[in-house]
Design a protein around this motif. Structure first.
Motif, mmCIF file in Angstrom:
data_model
loop_
_atom_site.group_PDB
_atom_site.id
_atom_site.type_symbol
_atom_site.label_atom_id
_atom_site.label_comp_id
_atom_site.label_asym_id
_atom_site.label_seq_id
_atom_site.Cartn_x
_atom_site.Cartn_y
_atom_site.Cartn_z
ATOM 1 N N VAL A 1 0.834 -1.196 0.000
ATOM 2 C CA VAL A 1 0.000 0.000 0.000
ATOM 3 C C VAL A 1 0.877 1.258 0.000
ATOM 4 C CG1 VAL A 1 -0.204 0.059 2.514
ATOM 5 C CG2 VAL A 1 -1.989 1.097 1.133
ATOM 6 N N GLU A 2 0.388 2.318 -0.628
ATOM 7 C CA GLU A 2 1.035 3.632 -0.631
ATOM 8 C C GLU A 2 -0.019 4.664 -0.252
ATOM 9 O OE1 GLU A 2 2.638 4.381 -4.511
ATOM 10 O OE2 GLU A 2 3.544 2.397 -4.615
ATOM 11 N N PHE A 3 0.348 5.654 0.606
ATOM 12 C CA PHE A 3 -0.571 6.685 1.062
ATOM 13 C C PHE A 3 -0.026 8.070 0.764
ATOM 14 C CE2 PHE A 3 -3.598 4.426 3.729
ATOM 15 C CZ PHE A 3 -2.951 3.234 3.972
ATOM 16 N N PHE B 1 -4.650 6.754 -1.777
ATOM 17 C CA PHE B 1 -3.894 5.540 -1.507
ATOM 18 C C PHE B 1 -4.066 4.536 -2.631
ATOM 19 C CE2 PHE B 1 -7.932 5.420 0.635
ATOM 20 C CZ PHE B 1 -8.440 4.143 0.448
ATOM 21 N N VAL B 2 -3.056 3.710 -2.789
ATOM 22 C CA VAL B 2 -3.050 2.642 -3.789
ATOM 23 C C VAL B 2 -2.855 1.335 -3.049
ATOM 24 C CG1 VAL B 2 -1.914 1.697 -5.824
ATOM 25 C CG2 VAL B 2 -2.058 4.181 -5.534
ATOM 26 N N LEU B 3 -3.796 0.424 -3.228
ATOM 27 C CA LEU B 3 -3.714 -0.882 -2.589
ATOM 28 C C LEU B 3 -3.268 -1.923 -3.602
ATOM 29 C CD1 LEU B 3 -7.045 -0.842 -0.547
ATOM 30 C CD2 LEU B 3 -4.733 -0.458 0.317
ATOM 31 N N ARG B 4 -2.324 -2.746 -3.218
ATOM 32 C CA ARG B 4 -1.837 -3.828 -4.081
ATOM 33 C C ARG B 4 -2.763 -5.048 -4.013
ATOM 34 N NH1 ARG B 4 0.695 0.029 -5.610
ATOM 35 N NH2 ARG B 4 2.862 0.451 -5.154
ATOM 36 N N GLY C 1 -6.173 -1.296 -6.036
ATOM 37 C CA GLY C 1 -6.099 -0.178 -6.965
ATOM 38 C C GLY C 1 -6.055 1.168 -6.277
ATOM 39 N N GLU C 2 -6.156 2.214 -7.086
ATOM 40 C CA GLU C 2 -6.071 3.582 -6.592
ATOM 41 C C GLU C 2 -7.403 4.013 -5.996
ATOM 42 O OE1 GLU C 2 -4.866 7.974 -8.322
ATOM 43 O OE2 GLU C 2 -4.230 6.170 -9.385
ATOM 44 N N GLN C 3 -7.335 4.636 -4.815
ATOM 45 C CA GLN C 3 -8.521 5.104 -4.091
ATOM 46 C C GLN C 3 -8.270 6.521 -3.600
ATOM 47 O OE1 GLN C 3 -11.073 2.939 -3.825
ATOM 48 N NE2 GLN C 3 -9.982 1.112 -4.481
#
Length: 131
Positions: free
Chosen positions: A47-49, A64-67, A95-97
């Motif tokens: 994840v990236e925030f 955020f982007v969830l793998r 995906g991107e949120q």
């Protein structure tokens, strides 16, 4: 009884200052360190925030982007560790949120966003400017 008077993050660790109970029942004024803090900007490969704008006057975007599919909980805490706003828990797909965080109902100051993702907890500092 334990009371947290202040909370902050420094070099990837969370510090809390206040009165804490010992197992023998005595109270002491201490600075406590929680060393398992993960900075939101430096998460695992799952994840990236990102929070923007930060600082803000009223709203900030939580991007955020969830793998992989994950359950997220979001709480906003003041400098004393009290939850001033909670956005609850929700499942998100891979995906991107993006979530728009409304900060208009909290006073200006420094806050910590506590993000729970599955079994992990991450913190990021945000600043609410005076209107």
């Amino acid at each position: 009884m334990s009371d947290v008077d202040a909370i902050c993050s420094f070099n990837g660790e969370l510090y809390a200052g206040g009165w804490f109970n010992e197992t023998n029942g005595s109270d002491h004024n201490f600075l406590a360190r929680y060393a398992e803090l993960n900075s939101v900007g430096k998460l695992s490969d799952k994840v990236e925030f990102k929070f923007f704008p930060n600082p803000t006057h009223s709203y900030t975007n939580f991007s955020f982007v969830l793998r992989e599919r994950a359950e997220l909980s979001i709480d906003i805490m003041d400098s004393q560790g009290r939850i001033v706003k909670t956005l609850g828990t929700k499942m998100f797909d891979q995906g991107e949120q993006q979530i728009l965080l409304d900060l208009t109902d909290i006073i200006h100051g420094i806050y910590f966003v506590k993000v729970g993702i599955n079994d992990n907890v991450y913190f990021e500092q945000i600043v609410k400017l005076q209107d």
